[in-house]
Design an enzyme around this catalytic site. Structure first.
Site, PDB file in Angstrom:
ATOM      1  N   GLY A 195      -6.592   9.093   8.119  1.00 22.61           N
ATOM      2  CA  GLY A 195      -7.982   8.750   8.423  1.00 22.61           C
ATOM      3  C   GLY A 195      -8.864   9.948   8.137  1.00 22.61           C
ATOM      4  O   GLY A 195      -8.374  11.073   8.008  1.00 22.61           O
ATOM      5  N   CYS A 243      -0.206  12.039   8.357  1.00 24.27           N
ATOM      6  CA  CYS A 243      -1.453  12.800   8.182  1.00 24.27           C
ATOM      7  C   CYS A 243      -2.303  12.768   9.463  1.00 24.27           C
ATOM      8  O   CYS A 243      -1.907  13.360  10.455  1.00 24.27           O
ATOM      9  CB  CYS A 243      -2.219  12.289   6.961  1.00 24.27           C
ATOM     10  SG  CYS A 243      -3.336  13.541   6.303  1.00 24.27           S
ATOM     11  N   TYR A 244      -3.429  12.046   9.483  1.00 25.71           N
ATOM     12  CA  TYR A 244      -4.231  11.958  10.713  1.00 25.71           C
ATOM     13  C   TYR A 244      -3.380  11.409  11.856  1.00 25.71           C
ATOM     14  O   TYR A 244      -3.467  11.866  13.002  1.00 25.71           O
ATOM     15  CB  TYR A 244      -5.448  11.056  10.495  1.00 25.71           C
ATOM     16  CG  TYR A 244      -6.328  10.912  11.730  1.00 25.71           C
ATOM     17  CD1 TYR A 244      -7.322  11.848  12.013  1.00 25.71           C
ATOM     18  CD2 TYR A 244      -6.158   9.836  12.610  1.00 25.71           C
ATOM     19  CE1 TYR A 244      -8.121  11.725  13.149  1.00 25.71           C
ATOM     20  CE2 TYR A 244      -6.948   9.703  13.742  1.00 25.71           C
ATOM     21  CZ  TYR A 244      -7.925  10.650  14.004  1.00 25.71           C
ATOM     22  OH  TYR A 244      -8.717  10.526  15.132  1.00 25.71           O
ATOM     23  N   HIS A 293       1.401  12.430   2.738  1.00 25.41           N
ATOM     24  CA  HIS A 293       1.356  10.977   2.519  1.00 25.41           C
ATOM     25  C   HIS A 293       2.606  10.502   1.770  1.00 25.41           C
ATOM     26  O   HIS A 293       2.639  10.550   0.539  1.00 25.41           O
ATOM     27  CB  HIS A 293       0.104  10.598   1.713  1.00 25.41           C
ATOM     28  CG  HIS A 293      -1.162  10.712   2.493  1.00 25.41           C
ATOM     29  ND1 HIS A 293      -1.594   9.737   3.367  1.00 25.41           N
ATOM     30  CD2 HIS A 293      -2.091  11.710   2.552  1.00 25.41           C
ATOM     31  CE1 HIS A 293      -2.730  10.112   3.924  1.00 25.41           C
ATOM     32  NE2 HIS A 293      -3.057  11.304   3.449  1.00 25.41           N
ATOM     33  N   GLU A 303       3.498   7.503   1.359  1.00 24.51           N
ATOM     34  CA  GLU A 303       3.288   6.168   0.779  1.00 24.51           C
ATOM     35  C   GLU A 303       2.777   6.205  -0.657  1.00 24.51           C
ATOM     36  O   GLU A 303       2.870   5.215  -1.379  1.00 24.51           O
ATOM     37  CB  GLU A 303       2.328   5.354   1.664  1.00 24.51           C
ATOM     38  CG  GLU A 303       0.876   5.816   1.679  1.00 24.51           C
ATOM     39  CD  GLU A 303       0.584   6.926   2.693  1.00 24.51           C
ATOM     40  OE1 GLU A 303      -0.594   7.104   3.050  1.00 24.51           O
ATOM     41  OE2 GLU A 303       1.521   7.631   3.122  1.00 24.51           O
ATOM     42  N   ASP A 306      -3.015 -16.569  -7.869  1.00 23.01           N
ATOM     43  CA  ASP A 306      -2.861 -16.895  -6.454  1.00 23.01           C
ATOM     44  C   ASP A 306      -2.959 -18.396  -6.201  1.00 23.01           C
ATOM     45  O   ASP A 306      -2.103 -18.982  -5.538  1.00 23.01           O
ATOM     46  CB  ASP A 306      -3.921 -16.161  -5.613  1.00 23.01           C
ATOM     47  CG  ASP A 306      -3.882 -14.653  -5.834  1.00 23.01           C
ATOM     48  OD1 ASP A 306      -2.806 -14.148  -6.194  1.00 23.01           O
ATOM     49  OD2 ASP A 306      -4.915 -13.992  -5.656  1.00 23.01           O
ATOM     50  N   LYS A 327      -0.250  -8.842  -3.931  1.00 24.58           N
ATOM     51  CA  LYS A 327      -0.280  -9.452  -5.268  1.00 24.58           C
ATOM     52  C   LYS A 327       1.095  -9.446  -5.943  1.00 24.58           C
ATOM     53  O   LYS A 327       1.511 -10.447  -6.529  1.00 24.58           O
ATOM     54  CB  LYS A 327      -1.309  -8.727  -6.142  1.00 24.58           C
ATOM     55  CG  LYS A 327      -1.429  -9.260  -7.561  1.00 24.58           C
ATOM     56  CD  LYS A 327      -1.985 -10.665  -7.597  1.00 24.58           C
ATOM     57  CE  LYS A 327      -3.475 -10.663  -7.770  1.00 24.58           C
ATOM     58  NZ  LYS A 327      -4.038 -12.014  -7.895  1.00 24.58           N
TER      59      LYS A 327
END
Length: 514
Positions: A55, A82-83, A169, A171, A227, A370
């Site tokens: 954040g 992180c945050y 991070h 991710e 979709d 997606k």
């Protein structure tokens, strides 16, 4: 359905959806919630683990997003990123201050391989850092399990309480072994079984739809995009003849796309659907006349979509359910999950009008990202060509035309976009670029054509590389290709005298223009 899940608590981090996607890639279901979600709600979800996102704030400042100490005393494993890492330390009595050296970018981190987080990770590994603050002193009961020259506390753990905090991070793809670290948390710390598999999801969803619909009538909003196509085929397999698919050609589709959709799903197509095509181009153009604000355009298109469906539903008779191809990023970006600001209203989430004349809306893909939708499509036997089509926004060219939408502007952008896509395919790049399209700017400029002064529009070309559509980098297209596309557009498309190439990533831009 009771499935094991990890929950992500979002503190306004730009990578919140990416964290959830990485967990799902480990075959564990994951959802995003705002830090404002109360502790009782979290307990009731019975998650196998909790991940706190990054954040933009400093956790020690007044009014900064926070969470109660109780979260760390539930006995549920928690991983702070992180945050989220700094907040965990701050709440539990550690010290977080402004870092003497700000770290940003790819940094070599030394990890302690005896930790469950790092068992199969290299001792020295490249990670993505992005922080102004740092953990000066870990909370009592924690031991340091990673460091860098400028960041003595890059990761800590309290094995007894199953609490882990990472300053970088894991991710993002820049963290070379980040996926392994998240997977280690999910399996080694949280003890997940990994039962989130697409074949099971498709099977279970079809069964659940059958039970929900019973002998009711279903109307499906079919746009021809990935979709809605996957949603339509899923419903067809679930309820067959009880389903009617209405394809609204709102005049904001790509060149010849209306006919292509009818070819695939219509009476002569591959699917046994009740297919109705509504040519509503003029109706949409009239509603959009004079409207320039992007959110207003989205709302108008969303509302008009629903009105057309209601009219078609009345012709069919009683309709109980409306099906939409809403996917998880639509839900999160519309401010209905997590903490990130409302980025834009999606026409089938935030853009819905207050009154919808159906008993209930079915959104079978609402939980999917997606790439998961595409996997579901392949599981359903939809041809690869359709499953891997270029993404296209629900409001269509309405959000690729800056300013007012008119029939003339639609034709300009359709023709320019068709040339661009044709040349990218001819160069053999159509499979390797995440998304590419032409947009019509609202900028007119002076040009010279055939010795005459012109005052015409500028087309902007966009091409990005992305895996998840949450973050993206602009694609470095060959100059020769850009030159050819530019030359063709200016020569073949009326009212265009300039072509620009967009070199902005996401963030700070979005992939679409509006």
């Amino acid at each position: 359905m009771n499935r094991e899940k990890i929950i992500v608590i979002d503190f306004g981090g730009q990578y919140n959806q990416l964290v959830a996607r990485r967990v799902r890639e480990s075959h564990v279901y994951c959802e995003i919630y705002s830090y404002k979600t109360d502790i009782e709600t979290i307990k009731a979800m019975n998650p196998k683990g909790i991940i706190l996102t990054g954040g933009p704030n400093s956790c020690y400042e007044e009014g900064a997003p926070t969470y109660s100490r109780e979260l760390f005393e539930l006995g549920i494993p928690v991983l702070g990123l992180c945050y989220g890492a700094q907040l965990m330390m701050h709440v539990l009595g550690g010290v977080v201050t402004k870092a003497p050296v700000r770290e940003y970018g790819k940094i070599e981190v030394t990890v302690d391989k005896s930790s469950k987080l790092f068992g199969n990770v290299s001792e020295k590994t490249i990670c993505w850092m992005s922080h102004n603050d740092y953990i000066e002193k870990a909370a009592d009961g924690f031991r340091i399990i990673a460091h860098t020259p400028a960041c003595p506390v890059a990761a800590v753990e309290c094995v007894e309480k199953k609490l882990y905090a990472i300053q970088y991070h894991p991710e993002v793809l820049h963290t070379q072994e980040g996926f392994k670290m998240l997977s280690n948390f999910v399996y080694e710390v949280c003890g997940c079984a990994g039962d989130w598999k697409m074949d099971a999801f498709v099977e279970n969803t079809i069964q659940a739809i059958r039970e929900k619909v019973g002998d009711g009538k279903v109307l499906c909003a079919l746009s021809g995009g990935v979709d809605s196509s996957v949603a339509a085929v899923m419903l067809a397999k679930a309820v067959g003849g009880q389903l009617t698919c209405v394809f609204v050609d709102h005049g904001l589709l790509r060149k010849n796309e209306g006919d292509e959709v009818e070819e695939i799903f219509g009476p002569n197509g591959n699917y046994d659907l009740n297919f109705i095509r509504v040519n509503a181009q003029e109706r949409f153009y009239e509603k959009l006349a004079g409207v320039t604000e992007p959110e207003a355009k989205r709302k108008i298109i969303g509302e008009e979509f629903i009105r057309v469906f209601e009219e078609e539903a009345k012709k069919i008779g009683k309709v109980d359910f409306l099906v939409q191809g809403t996917i998880y990023p639509d839900v999160v970006e519309s401010g209905l999950g997590g903490e990130s600001a409302v980025i834009k209203s999606h026409h089938n989430v935030g853009g819905l009008p207050d009154f919808v004349d159906f008993k209930e809306i079915i959104e079978p893909l609402r939980d999917l990202f997606k790439d998961e939708v595409r996997k579901a499509g392949l599981e359903l036997g939809i041809p690869e060509k359709l499953v891997y089509r270029q993404p296209f926004p629900g409001p269509g060219l309405g959000v690729r035309i800056m300013g007012e939408v008119t029939a003339e502007k639609v034709k300009i952008v359709q023709d320019a976009d068709a040339i661009y896509r044709e040349e990218i395919a001819a160069a053999g790049l159509d499979k390797s670029i995440g998304q590419y399209f032409a947009a019509l700017t609202n900028m007119q400029s002076v040009g010279v054509m055939g010795d005459e002064r012109t005052y015409d529009y500028a087309i902007a070309l966009r091409a990005v590389n992305t895996i998840d559509f949450m973050t993206a980098e602009f694609a470095e297209l060959p100059w020769e290709l850009l030159g050819k596309v530019s030359s063709r557009i200016v020569n073949e498309v009326k009212h265009v005298n300039r072509v620009l190439y967009d070199c902005t990533g996401k963030p700070p831009a979005t992939i679409e223009f509006e």
